[in-house]
Design a protein around this motif. Structure first.
Motif, short mmCIF file in Angstrom:
data_model
loop_
_atom_site.label_atom_id
_atom_site.label_comp_id
_atom_site.label_asym_id
_atom_site.label_seq_id
_atom_site.Cartn_x
_atom_site.Cartn_y
_atom_site.Cartn_z
N LEU A 196 0.85 -1.19 0.00
CA LEU A 196 0.00 0.00 0.00
C LEU A 196 0.88 1.23 0.00
O LEU A 196 1.77 1.38 0.84
N ASP A 197 0.62 2.12 -0.94
CA ASP A 197 1.36 3.39 -1.05
C ASP A 197 0.41 4.51 -0.61
O ASP A 197 -0.53 4.84 -1.32
N GLN A 198 0.64 5.08 0.57
CA GLN A 198 -0.26 6.10 1.10
C GLN A 198 -0.14 7.43 0.36
O GLN A 198 -0.94 8.33 0.61
N ARG A 199 0.83 7.55 -0.52
CA ARG A 199 0.97 8.80 -1.26
C ARG A 199 -0.21 9.05 -2.18
O ARG A 199 -0.45 10.19 -2.59
N ASP A 200 -0.96 8.00 -2.52
CA ASP A 200 -2.14 8.19 -3.36
C ASP A 200 -3.15 9.11 -2.67
O ASP A 200 -3.77 9.97 -3.30
N LEU A 201 -3.32 8.95 -1.35
CA LEU A 201 -4.20 9.82 -0.60
C LEU A 201 -3.67 11.25 -0.58
O LEU A 201 -4.43 12.22 -0.74
N VAL A 202 -2.35 11.38 -0.39
CA VAL A 202 -1.74 12.70 -0.39
C VAL A 202 -1.95 13.39 -1.73
O VAL A 202 -2.23 14.59 -1.80
N LYS A 203 -1.80 12.63 -2.81
CA LYS A 203 -1.99 13.20 -4.14
C LYS A 203 -3.42 13.73 -4.32
O LYS A 203 -3.63 14.74 -4.98
N ARG A 204 -4.40 13.04 -3.76
CA ARG A 204 -5.79 13.51 -3.86
C ARG A 204 -5.97 14.82 -3.10
O ARG A 204 -6.66 15.73 -3.57
N ILE A 205 -5.34 14.93 -1.93
CA ILE A 205 -5.42 16.17 -1.17
C ILE A 205 -4.79 17.31 -1.95
O ILE A 205 -5.32 18.42 -2.05
N PHE A 206 -3.62 17.05 -2.54
CA PHE A 206 -2.94 18.08 -3.32
C PHE A 206 -3.74 18.44 -4.57
O PHE A 206 -3.69 19.57 -5.04
N ALA A 207 -4.49 17.47 -5.11
CA ALA A 207 -5.31 17.76 -6.29
C ALA A 207 -6.39 18.78 -5.94
O ALA A 207 -6.71 19.66 -6.75
N VAL A 208 -6.95 18.69 -4.72
CA VAL A 208 -7.95 19.68 -4.28
C VAL A 208 -7.30 21.05 -4.16
O VAL A 208 -7.85 22.06 -4.63
N LEU A 209 -6.11 21.11 -3.53
CA LEU A 209 -5.41 22.38 -3.40
C LEU A 209 -5.05 22.95 -4.77
O LEU A 209 -5.14 24.16 -5.00
N ASP A 210 -4.63 22.08 -5.67
CA ASP A 210 -4.31 22.54 -7.03
C ASP A 210 -5.54 23.10 -7.71
O ASP A 210 -5.45 24.09 -8.45
N GLY A 211 -6.69 22.47 -7.48
CA GLY A 211 -7.92 22.98 -8.08
C GLY A 211 -8.29 24.36 -7.57
O GLY A 211 -8.69 25.23 -8.34
N VAL A 212 -8.14 24.56 -6.26
CA VAL A 212 -8.41 25.88 -5.68
C VAL A 212 -7.45 26.92 -6.25
O VAL A 212 -7.85 28.03 -6.62
N ARG A 213 -6.18 26.55 -6.34
CA ARG A 213 -5.18 27.48 -6.88
C ARG A 213 -5.50 27.82 -8.33
O ARG A 213 -5.48 29.00 -8.72
N ASN A 214 -5.80 26.80 -9.14
CA ASN A 214 -6.08 27.05 -10.56
C ASN A 214 -7.33 27.90 -10.75
O ASN A 214 -7.39 28.74 -11.65
N ALA A 215 -8.34 27.68 -9.89
CA ALA A 215 -9.55 28.49 -9.98
C ALA A 215 -9.25 29.95 -9.66
O ALA A 215 -9.74 30.87 -10.34
N ALA A 216 -8.42 30.17 -8.62
CA ALA A 216 -8.06 31.54 -8.26
C ALA A 216 -7.30 32.21 -9.40
O ALA A 216 -7.54 33.38 -9.73
N PHE A 217 -6.38 31.49 -10.00
CA PHE A 217 -5.61 32.05 -11.10
C PHE A 217 -6.48 32.31 -12.33
O PHE A 217 -6.27 33.28 -13.06
#
Length: 303
Positions: free
Chosen positions: A159-180
């Protein structure tokens, strides 16, 4: 005298085109505010990544045959796997979780949140495993790929827990891209307002500019007040944007994210973070106004 004249012209421009100037200031402030918000999200994502990478684990599951024959992992192949994991480059800690402990942990985890799932868990449903935490996150892939397929050492899955981390970062990336994206749209509106403001200002003062040119004034001297007017409006807008970010930090981020701050899930946005992005907002706003004003004057104001 020249500086005094230019300053007077700038102030006169504000007075004559007050509505356009105010609209330009507000639009610039919102544009830079959204851009600054995107920069703060980037900072939050970078800090969050460090927090999660320090906590993230990989887990190697032991097949049932090996786990039942050696429940405490005291002989090969289980002990061999533990030794190799301990000696792998970049590994910080290696924790063995036997099947009974894994069963108890799973029951406890779901008992409060999902009792129906807890009732379905049986002692044989959760395999024994090794939990590995890294001292050097850059070695994560190397260690994971080296041991994930080691069936000869009893590894049945990983099990690679980084998959969960990547999903969290995807949300942050979405917020950032929306702001930009919003900032980009508003930037177009700000540019158009600057263009219109400069053109109107030049048109309303066309007679005095023509007279000044006739008596020998240079083109730069006659057009500089218009350029400074746009830059000053952008400067005021950038300062309003910075003030807005400080207010948003105090009344939105600190309150909305207080629960996440408390458990150290996301990093706190500090006054220093806002102060760090502030100069970029000032520079960006003034440069945008200067470039737009200069191009407008060169294209539309020929005399």
């Amino acid at each position: 005298m020249r500086a005094h004249f230019i300053l007077n012209e700038v102030l006169n421009g504000f007075r004559r085109n007050v509505t356009m100037t105010v609209a330009m200031i507000i639009t610039t402030a919102i544009t830079l505010g959204m851009f600054g918000g995107g920069l703060l999200v980037i900072q939050m994502a970078d800090k969050s990544q460090k927090i999660f990478l320090d906590r993230v684990e990989m887990q190697f599951f032991i097949n049932d045959e090996v786990a039942k024959a050696d429940p405490n992992c005291q002989k090969a192949p289980c002990a061999t796997l533990r030794t190799e994991l301990d000696n792998a480059s970049g590994v910080g800690t290696v924790t063995f979780v036997n099947a009974e402990q894994a069963y108890q942990d799973a029951k406890q985890m779901f008992a409060e949140t999902s009792p129906e799932i807890a009732d379905q868990i049986s002692p044989d449903s959760i395999p024994a495993s090794f939990k590995v935490r890294m001292d050097d996150p850059s070695k994560f892939d190397e260690v994971y790929n080296s041991f994930a397929g080691r069936q000869d050492l009893g590894v049945e899955g990983a099990l690679d827990q980084r998959d969960l981390v990547k999903r969290i970062f995807a949300v942050l990336d979405g917020v950032r891209n929306a702001a930009f994206a919003v900032a980009a749209i508003l930037a177009v509106a700000a540019i158009l307002l600057i263009v219109n403001t400069v053109q109107i200002a030049a048109y309303t003062r066309r007679t005095e500019v023509s007279i000044m040119r006739l008596v020998g004034a240079t083109r730069w001297y006659t057009q500089l007040p218009f350029l400074l007017e746009a830059m000053l409006a952008a400067l005021i807008g950038s300062l309003l944007a910075i003030g807005g970010l400080f207010i948003a930090k105090a009344f939105f981020f600190d309150r909305a994210l207080a629960g996440l701050y408390g458990v150290n899930i996301v990093p706190r946005i500090t006054v220093g973070d806002v102060a760090y992005v502030s100069p970029w907002l000032v520079i960006g706003g003034v440069v945008l106004a200067a470039a737009t004003g200069y191009v407008t004057l060169r294209v539309y104001v020929r005399e």
